[in-house]
Design an enzyme around this catalytic site. Structure first.
Site, PDB file in Angstrom:
ATOM      1  N   HIS A 127       0.820  -1.218   0.000  1.00 53.88           N
ATOM      2  CA  HIS A 127       0.000   0.000   0.000  1.00 53.88           C
ATOM      3  C   HIS A 127       0.854   1.269   0.000  1.00 53.88           C
ATOM      4  O   HIS A 127       1.891   1.357   0.641  1.00 53.88           O
ATOM      5  CB  HIS A 127      -0.938   0.006   1.203  1.00 53.88           C
ATOM      6  CG  HIS A 127      -0.220  -0.043   2.528  1.00 53.88           C
ATOM      7  ND1 HIS A 127       0.186   1.085   3.200  1.00 53.88           N
ATOM      8  CD2 HIS A 127       0.169  -1.086   3.294  1.00 53.88           C
ATOM      9  CE1 HIS A 127       0.786   0.739   4.331  1.00 53.88           C
ATOM     10  NE2 HIS A 127       0.793  -0.571   4.405  1.00 53.88           N
ATOM     11  N   ASP A 128       0.405   2.243  -0.789  1.00 53.68           N
ATOM     12  CA  ASP A 128       0.962   3.596  -0.826  1.00 53.68           C
ATOM     13  C   ASP A 128       2.373   3.666  -1.394  1.00 53.68           C
ATOM     14  O   ASP A 128       3.040   4.689  -1.252  1.00 53.68           O
ATOM     15  CB  ASP A 128       0.942   4.240   0.570  1.00 53.68           C
ATOM     16  CG  ASP A 128      -0.441   4.234   1.183  1.00 53.68           C
ATOM     17  OD1 ASP A 128      -1.352   4.853   0.600  1.00 53.68           O
ATOM     18  OD2 ASP A 128      -0.651   3.577   2.238  1.00 53.68           O
ATOM     19  N   GLY A 145       5.000  -1.007   2.886  1.00 55.32           N
ATOM     20  CA  GLY A 145       4.191   0.170   2.589  1.00 55.32           C
ATOM     21  C   GLY A 145       5.003   1.447   2.492  1.00 55.32           C
ATOM     22  O   GLY A 145       6.046   1.604   3.127  1.00 55.32           O
TER      23      GLY A 145
END
Length: 271
Positions: A127-128, A145
């Site tokens: 994520h991200d 992340g």
């Protein structure tokens, strides 16, 4: 309601949910699943048994191989069903078992992958993460992340990258390396913990950087990492000396930028 271009080929054993947008000449192979908020741009191919879900956009002419799961919900402990996104650029290849997660609201809400990237089997983009163009991630590479990877970086098989780490343009990460700290542009990192071994001279040469320029960057590298003070102080002290060398300034700017991580060094520890 689905939006499927007339030239798209959807295998009868594939599932394309209502709401999906399917571009021209897209191929969705057998046992693949395309979610209701997915956009597959022109020329995308899901070979078979691939899943694309979430608010995910796949760029033109990408290929997604069996057992890849693209656009899955983040694995963050703070995941709360946020309305986040994954965007993949053009001409990317995601081989067998690749996973890419959407972003989280706390991390900006979006995961982004650039153009012409190659993800070999079982590599993971969490994520991200923010990835540039022309990146190669070998088998079993793991990005935690919020990792940033700049253009033309190469990550060797099985390496693991700590959350919030930055990897500079055209850096080379050796296989099985533990990337605990930021890696400068053109840097070569190997080992566990990762140690900066020098510059990616082969990659610089292939990119058309002249030999004389490489020698200048080598001199700056030595002053930064072998100087009398710490890395950031050494880098700040030599800025004026390298104003005419774009590549050296790229390294100096990278070191000077704000970051959640320290800088990988030429010894076993952070700089």
């Amino acid at each position: 309601m689905k939006s499927i271009a007339a030239s798209a080929r959807i295998h009868p054993l594939a599932l394309v949910e209502d709401g999906a947008v399917i571009g021209e000449n897209v191929v969705v192979g057998p046992f693949s699943h395309v979610g209701p908020r997915v956009v597959l741009k022109d020329g995308v191919e899901l070979v078979s048994h691939a899943v694309v879900s979430g608010r995910t956009e796949i760029g033109r002419n990408c290929r997604i191989f069996p057992m890849a799961i693209i656009g899955g919900v983040s694995q963050s402990l703070h995941e709360a069903g946020e309305d986040s996104t994954l965007t993949v650029g053009d001409n990317c290849v995601m081989r067998e078992g690749v996973t890419m997660n959407c972003g989280t609201v706390g991390g900006g809400g979006k995961t982004v992958v650039g153009n012409n990237c190659l993800f070999l089997a079982n590599s993971h983009v969490a994520h991200d993460c923010q990835l540039g163009n022309d990146i190669i991630m070998s088998n079993n590479v793991m990005l935690a992340g919020h990792v940033h990877v700049a253009d033309r970086a190469i990550l060797g098989g099985g390496c693991a990258v700590h959350q919030f780490t930055r990897i500079g343009r055209q850096a080379f990460i050796g296989g099985l390396t533990a990337v605990n700290y930021d890696v400068i542009p053109y840097g070569m990192l190997n080992g566990n913990p990762g140690v900066l071994g020098g510059l990616n001279v082969v990659g610089m040469t292939r990119a058309g950087i002249e030999r004389a320029t490489i020698h200048v960057v080598r001199r700056a590298f030595k002053q930064i990492f072998e100087g009398e003070s710490n890395i950031r102080a050494n880098a700040a002290a030599i800025r004026n000396d390298y104003a005419d060398c774009k590549e050296a300034m790229e390294i100096l700017d990278f070191i000077a930028a704000d970051s959640d991580r320290a800088i990988s060094s030429t010894f076993r520890g952070k700089g």
